[in-house]
Design an enzyme around this catalytic site. Structure first.
Site, PDB file in Angstrom:
ATOM      1  N   CYS A 170       0.825  -1.206   0.000  1.00 36.19           N
ATOM      2  CA  CYS A 170       0.000   0.000   0.000  1.00 36.19           C
ATOM      3  C   CYS A 170       0.859   1.256   0.000  1.00 36.19           C
ATOM      4  O   CYS A 170       0.746   2.111  -0.868  1.00 36.19           O
ATOM      5  CB  CYS A 170      -0.929  -0.006   1.216  1.00 36.19           C
ATOM      6  SG  CYS A 170      -1.956   1.480   1.360  1.00 36.19           S
ATOM      7  N   CYS A 266      -5.158  -1.898   7.751  1.00 37.68           N
ATOM      8  CA  CYS A 266      -6.386  -1.175   8.090  1.00 37.68           C
ATOM      9  C   CYS A 266      -7.632  -1.826   7.521  1.00 37.68           C
ATOM     10  O   CYS A 266      -8.712  -1.751   8.111  1.00 37.68           O
ATOM     11  CB  CYS A 266      -6.279   0.270   7.631  1.00 37.68           C
ATOM     12  SG  CYS A 266      -6.036   0.451   5.834  1.00 37.68           S
TER      13      CYS A 266
END
Length: 416
Positions: A170, A266
């Protein structure tokens, strides 16, 4: 002239914004719930208009897909997570900033989505921080793009018996690619983030480097960044401690000063990764737990439930501690053994060296200390010969090389 619509809903309430846009200017707007009219404003000016939460959400959803602004010398795009770090980075940049938040996919079955750095609550917090300072804020809805680029590879990697780190993919690739593309659309010279890292010059080249606060250093997670991008990036918190950051936010009266730390991975939204993987289609098929000689010691409910170095949850009793050494997807087996069998001295990495080095400090897991190593370049990356054994080194994890605090190479571990 184009017509755009944005809507938002929460707890049974709903808001709608309808805009007529010519070039980069709003020529007509139906946008109840905002603090001032939008007619005649540029998209940049409209992005700074506050309002009721749902109305502001709807406006953000209308502006995000079409947002652009003419280049302006000194304008800076600031990546906003809703937390204290990005809030202070914004504060330090000053009045010519534009905040941007990526809304990313979250597991709808996760129990604690509010703590995720990309949740709807985090988006609202980031926007309110910008608006409180009179600055524009743009939300980019990248949920499906993120799911394809980060979440799906995470699931596939576990299915191959690896131990992936989705934050590396990410931060080192997806997030910065999207943010830098936005900065160009927003007419900004630079991109600023609240990461704890530094940029140094080595032999005429810019390289990522460790932050001054080693306890908060995020250079490992950012190590996949192409050094050529660093000319357009700033990390203003690189010399700052976390305590200093919170104190600065509190002194400025920012609500983010007391916001809790966001979660790693997350998109799990606080959930267990094993349950998540099963919901994503990895089969809960029983198989054998075996020792290094192939002797069956017990049964498991899916090889992907076990990561290298795992001791708890093996469900076997051998009279001495044993650890997961590796998984074999082809036979659906988990191989276990004593701790000394976790030791490795040689690591093969698919990635790249940013500068030529013969030796470096190799960090092979986020929470593990770096190990001195000899470095040999290969056609697909590099090979490491460690000065002392490293334990629980897992394929799929990142290997990051440091020299004097600077990141000189990075990649994904292929074999040990």
């Amino acid at each position: 002239m184009i017509e755009v619509i944005g809507d938002a809903s929460r707890d049974g309430d709903w808001a709608l914004v309808r805009l007529s846009v010519d070039g980069d200017r709003v020529v007509a707007a139906d946008a109840p719930g905002l603090e001032r009219p939008l007619e005649g404003l540029t998209l940049l000016e409209a992005a700074a208009v506050p309002g009721e939460t749902l109305a502001a959400d709807a406006l953000a959803n209308a502006l995000g897909p079409i947002f652009r602004a003419a280049p302006s010398p000194g304008r800076v795009a600031v990546a906003m997570s809703g937390g204290v770090d990005s809030a202070v980075a914004l504060l330090r940049v000053g009045p010519n900033a534009i905040g941007v938040t990526l809304r990313l996919w979250l597991d709808p079955d996760g129990p604690d989505a509010e703590r995720a750095c990309c949740s709807p609550e985090a988006v609202i917090a980031a926007r309110e921080t910008c608006h409180a300072l009179g600055l524009p804020h743009v939300t980019l809805d990248l949920r499906e793009e993120f799911r394809r680029a980060v979440v799906a590879p995470f699931v596939r990697s576990f299915g191959r018996g690896e131990t992936p780190n989705p934050c590396i993919r990410c931060n080192g690739a997806f997030r910065f690619a999207e943010l830098l593309a936005f900065a160009r659309r927003a007419g900004a010279d630079r991109l600023v983030t609240g990461h704890y890292a530094r940029i140094v010059r080595r032999d005429g080249r810019l390289l990522l480097a460790r932050a001054a606060d080693e306890a908060k250093d995020q250079s490992y997670m950012l190590a996949g960044l192409d050094p050529r991008l660093l000319e357009r990036i700033d990390f203003p918190l690189g010399e700052t401690s976390k305590d200093e950051t919170r104190a600065e936010a509190a002194a400025a009266g920012l609500a983010a000063a007391t916001r809790a730390e966001s979660q790693e991975a997350c998109f799990l939204a606080g959930g267990d990764y094993r349950a998540f993987l099963e919901r994503q289609g990895l089969a809960a098929a029983g198989g054998a737990v075996v020792d290094e000689h192939g002797t069956e010691l017990g049964q498991h409910a899916g090889f992907w439930r076990f990561t290298v170095g795992q001791r708890r949850g093996l469900g076997i009793a051998t009279g001495e501690p044993v650890y997961a050494l590796r998984s074999d997807p082809a036979t659906n087996t988990v191989v276990v053994g004593p701790r000394e069998s976790l030791a490795c001295r040689s690591v093969t990495v698919r990635g790249r060296l940013f500068i030529e080095v013969d030796r470096a400090e190799a960090k092979l897991r986020y929470r593990s200390p770096a190990v001195p190593a000899r470095v040999e370049a290969t056609s697909t990356g590099f090979r490491l010969e460690l000065d002392s054994p490293a334990y629980a080194v897992a394929p799929g994890q990142a290997a990051v090389l440091y020299d004097g605090g600077a990141v000189v190479g990075s990649g994904l571990i292929e074999a040990t």
